[in-house]
Write a protein that holds these residues in place. Structure first.
Motif, short mmCIF file in Angstrom:
data_model
loop_
_atom_site.label_atom_id
_atom_site.label_comp_id
_atom_site.label_asym_id
_atom_site.label_seq_id
_atom_site.Cartn_x
_atom_site.Cartn_y
_atom_site.Cartn_z
N ARG A 133 59.72 54.45 41.59
CA ARG A 133 60.94 53.36 42.16
C ARG A 133 60.20 53.21 43.44
NH1 ARG A 133 64.27 57.49 40.27
NH2 ARG A 133 63.89 59.14 41.78
N ARG A 134 59.15 53.77 43.92
CA ARG A 134 58.54 53.03 45.18
C ARG A 134 57.58 51.80 44.67
NH1 ARG A 134 54.97 57.94 47.19
NH2 ARG A 134 53.76 56.19 48.22
N ILE A 135 57.02 51.86 43.52
CA ILE A 135 56.16 50.97 42.97
C ILE A 135 57.27 49.62 42.99
CG2 ILE A 135 54.66 50.00 41.15
CD1 ILE A 135 53.65 53.02 40.88
N LEU A 136 58.21 49.97 42.09
CA LEU A 136 59.04 48.86 41.84
C LEU A 136 59.62 48.09 42.92
CD1 LEU A 136 61.03 50.48 38.70
CD2 LEU A 136 59.49 48.54 38.58
N ALA A 137 59.98 48.71 44.03
CA ALA A 137 60.64 48.19 45.45
C ALA A 137 59.47 47.37 45.89
CB ALA A 137 60.80 49.43 46.17
N GLN A 138 58.17 47.52 45.61
CA GLN A 138 57.28 46.42 46.30
C GLN A 138 57.16 45.18 45.26
OE1 GLN A 138 55.31 47.24 48.95
NE2 GLN A 138 56.48 49.07 48.82
N GLY A 139 58.17 45.02 44.48
CA GLY A 139 58.07 43.80 43.59
C GLY A 139 57.06 43.83 42.57
N VAL A 140 56.48 45.04 42.13
CA VAL A 140 55.69 45.06 41.22
C VAL A 140 56.34 45.44 39.79
CG1 VAL A 140 53.39 46.30 40.35
CG2 VAL A 140 54.00 46.18 42.68
N GLU A 141 55.74 44.48 38.82
CA GLU A 141 56.39 44.61 37.31
C GLU A 141 55.48 45.82 36.78
OE1 GLU A 141 56.65 41.22 34.87
OE2 GLU A 141 57.13 40.06 36.75
N ILE A 142 56.24 46.61 35.93
CA ILE A 142 55.34 47.65 35.29
C ILE A 142 55.81 47.82 33.87
CG2 ILE A 142 55.33 50.32 35.06
CD1 ILE A 142 56.72 50.59 37.98
#
Length: 158
Positions: A133-142
Motif C-alpha cells: 500500500r505504501r508503494i502504491l501510494a507513491q503512484g507506482v504501478e505494481i
C-alpha cells in the motif's frame, strides 16, 4: 538506466539469470537485501549464480539509497532485485520517480501462514500488504509476472 525493479525473495536464480537479464539486456544486477549484503557466504553464493558478463552488486537498503545518485548516472542496463517488501517500500519512497517510470515487478514471495495469495507465486502477509500500500501510494504501478513470457497481472490495491 534501471530497466527492471523486481521483488523476489529468491534474489538471483534461473528466472532472473536466464530470462529477465536477457529480456532487458541487463549488464548489471543490484541485489538489495540486508541479510545477503551482511553475510559473506550469501554474497559469495550470489556471485557464483550471476550470469557471465553481468556485474553484480549486493547492497543493504541504506547503502543502495546512498549510492543511487551514482547508479542513476551509470551507462548500463540495470536490474534492481529486492529481497523483501520493506526495503522495496523504502526505495520507492526515496525514489518515487524512478519506480514510477520503471514500474515494480512482484516476482515471488514466500508462502507463509496468514499470507494472502495475490498470484501463483506472490503471497503477502499483513506487513507486506502494508508495504505494498505504501508503494502504491507513491503512484507506482505494481504487476506480478514470473517471467517475461507470462502475462502481467496488475496489483492495484491491497
Amino acid at each position: 538506466m534501471i530497466k527492471l525493479i523486481r521483488l523476489d525473495y529468491r534474489l538471483l536464480h534461473g528466472q532472473v539469470c536466464f530470462t529477465w537479464v536477457q529480456h532487458v539486456s541487463a549488464n548489471r544486477v543490484i541485489i538489495v537485501d540486508d541479510a545477503s549484503a551482511t553475510d559473506d557466504l550469501k554474497k559469495a553464493a550470489l556471485k557464483l549464480a550471476k550470469p557471465q558478463g553481468v556485474r553484480l552488486n549486493v547492497f543493504t537498503i541504506a547503502a543502495t539509497l546512498k549510492k543511487m545518485p551514482k547508479v542513476l548516472e551509470l551507462d548500463e542496463n540495470i536490474i534492481l532485485i529486492f529481497g523483501n517488501t520493506s526495503a522495496l517500500a523504502q526505495f520507492c519512497e526515496a525514489y518515487p520517480k524512478v519506480a514510477q517510470r520503471v514500474k515494480v515487478n512482484y516476482g515471488a514471495t514466500a508462502n507463509k501462514a496468514g499470507a494472502k495469495q495475490v498470484d501463483d507465486s506472490v503471497f503477502l502477509n499483513a506487513a507486506e500488504q502494508e508495504d505494498t500500500r505504501r508503494i502504491l501510494a507513491q503512484g507506482v504501478e505494481i504487476f506480478s509476472q514470473q517471467t517475461p513470457s507470462m502475462p502481467k497481472k496488475a496489483i492495484a490495491s491491497m
